[in-house]
Design a protein around this motif. Sequence first.
Motif, PDB file in Angstrom:
ATOM      1  N   TRP A 197      53.094  40.928  36.572  1.00 13.58           N
ATOM      2  CA  TRP A 197      52.806  41.500  35.258  1.00 13.58           C
ATOM      3  C   TRP A 197      51.301  41.686  35.165  1.00 13.58           C
ATOM      4  CZ3 TRP A 197      55.007  44.195  31.689  1.00 13.58           C
ATOM      5  CH2 TRP A 197      54.337  44.413  30.477  1.00 13.58           C
ATOM      6  N   CYS A 198      50.881  42.896  34.864  1.00 12.61           N
ATOM      7  CA  CYS A 198      49.467  43.245  34.871  1.00 12.61           C
ATOM      8  C   CYS A 198      49.018  43.645  33.473  1.00 12.61           C
ATOM      9  CB  CYS A 198      49.220  44.410  35.827  1.00 12.61           C
ATOM     10  SG  CYS A 198      50.001  44.210  37.446  1.00 12.61           S
ATOM     11  N   HIS A 204      55.353  35.622  25.995  1.00  8.86           N
ATOM     12  CA  HIS A 204      54.483  36.793  26.081  1.00  8.86           C
ATOM     13  C   HIS A 204      55.315  38.075  26.008  1.00  8.86           C
ATOM     14  CE1 HIS A 204      51.063  34.337  26.912  1.00  8.86           C
ATOM     15  NE2 HIS A 204      51.562  33.874  28.044  1.00  8.86           N
ATOM     16  N   PRO A 205      54.987  38.995  25.118  1.00 13.38           N
ATOM     17  CA  PRO A 205      55.739  40.250  25.003  1.00 13.38           C
ATOM     18  C   PRO A 205      55.389  41.210  26.125  1.00 13.38           C
ATOM     19  CG  PRO A 205      53.876  40.273  23.498  1.00 13.38           C
ATOM     20  CD  PRO A 205      53.890  38.902  24.136  1.00 13.38           C
ATOM     21  N   ALA A 206      56.134  42.307  26.176  1.00 14.65           N
ATOM     22  CA  ALA A 206      55.947  43.284  27.249  1.00 14.65           C
ATOM     23  C   ALA A 206      55.318  44.566  26.730  1.00 14.65           C
ATOM     24  CB  ALA A 206      57.295  43.588  27.893  1.00 14.65           C
ATOM     25  N   ASN A 207      54.553  44.478  25.664  1.00 16.68           N
ATOM     26  CA  ASN A 207      54.043  45.702  25.053  1.00 16.68           C
ATOM     27  C   ASN A 207      52.581  45.988  25.378  1.00 16.68           C
ATOM     28  OD1 ASN A 207      52.858  43.663  23.610  1.00 16.68           O
ATOM     29  ND2 ASN A 207      53.703  44.235  21.626  1.00 16.68           N
ATOM     30  N   ASP A 208      51.988  45.242  26.288  1.00 11.60           N
ATOM     31  CA  ASP A 208      50.575  45.465  26.565  1.00 11.60           C
ATOM     32  C   ASP A 208      50.271  45.245  28.042  1.00 11.60           C
ATOM     33  OD1 ASP A 208      47.993  46.170  25.885  1.00 11.60           O
ATOM     34  OD2 ASP A 208      47.375  44.117  25.508  1.00 11.60           O
ATOM     35  N   GLY A 209      50.807  46.103  28.881  1.00 13.66           N
ATOM     36  CA  GLY A 209      50.575  45.980  30.311  1.00 13.66           C
ATOM     37  C   GLY A 209      51.622  46.733  31.093  1.00 13.66           C
ATOM     38  N   ILE A 225      64.719  46.909  30.060  1.00 12.42           N
ATOM     39  CA  ILE A 225      65.355  45.895  29.221  1.00 12.42           C
ATOM     40  C   ILE A 225      64.326  44.883  28.742  1.00 12.42           C
ATOM     41  CG2 ILE A 225      66.943  43.910  29.283  1.00 12.42           C
ATOM     42  CD1 ILE A 225      68.758  45.635  31.093  1.00 12.42           C
ATOM     43  N   PHE A 226      63.389  44.530  29.606  1.00 14.31           N
ATOM     44  CA  PHE A 226      62.322  43.607  29.223  1.00 14.31           C
ATOM     45  C   PHE A 226      61.407  44.232  28.177  1.00 14.31           C
ATOM     46  CE2 PHE A 226      58.060  41.705  30.539  1.00 14.31           C
ATOM     47  CZ  PHE A 226      58.215  40.598  29.714  1.00 14.31           C
TER      48      PHE A 226
END
Length: 280
Positions: A173-174, A205-210, A228-229
């Motif tokens: 995850w970047c 940690h959400p997946a909306n910034d990377g 899905i994530f």
Amino acid sequence: MPRNSPPAQPPASVATPASTLRFASGRSEAASAEVAVEAAVNIVYGNLPYAVMMATPSDLEDFVVGFSLTEGIIRSGDEIRGIAVSPQANGIIVTVELAPGRFREHLARRRNLSGRTSCGLCGVEALADLPAAEARAGGATPITPAAIAAALGSLERHQPLHRLTRSVHAAAWCGRDGTILAAREDVGRHNALDKLIGARLRAGHPANDGFVLVTSRASFEMVEKAAIFGAGTLVTISAPTSLAIERAKVLGLTLVCVAREDAARIFAGALANPVEAEAP
């Protein structure tokens, strides 16, 4: 979701006798090599076995959380009440305690699945059972080419098991600047991605910034898992399949493949304009 104390787990790699053959001389020399461990991991919900996955026996809590999300068994990390890892003589049993309501829903859709590291859809019996993410309501903020190059340039430092064995995949995850914030490895590319997703969920940690970076091809199921994530961009080292491209377009996922430090191919979506990204 509650954090369990880490149980004793088998090593991710083992030193194994080998020999080095010199082609020029025809001589062989005794040596040893680190080999990635592959173990049968039986995922059990409550007291009901669900899947046997061939996986690297590290970060198993992350693995089952990510797997549970991408399989549609849970919708969020707090629907898991506890995880117990029990090494056995012939594999590892990971027992997952679901919230009561979620467990009842799981019983209604329970199926048998036998997983393999080479296939992410083993056990699916009908097309209606294919995993299906929902299309993004709004477009994700584009990632810059520089961020992708930065992530690729530092990826090897986040692959300790691959350095030892040269036989495992990684998923990372970047951040938006390309900094690798988390990475997981496994003999199975799907497992590595599930481990990464599980680690991010467990940490809240959400997946909306990377963006997601994986050391494999972009197949249908890798696109589905990333979507899905909630990731907006998936970057892969190898090429995509036709269905992966089709699904990425439907889902509003930016798909960047054949990624190298100096170039990459964009198959769906778009990257940020470097000039606009640097403007105040």
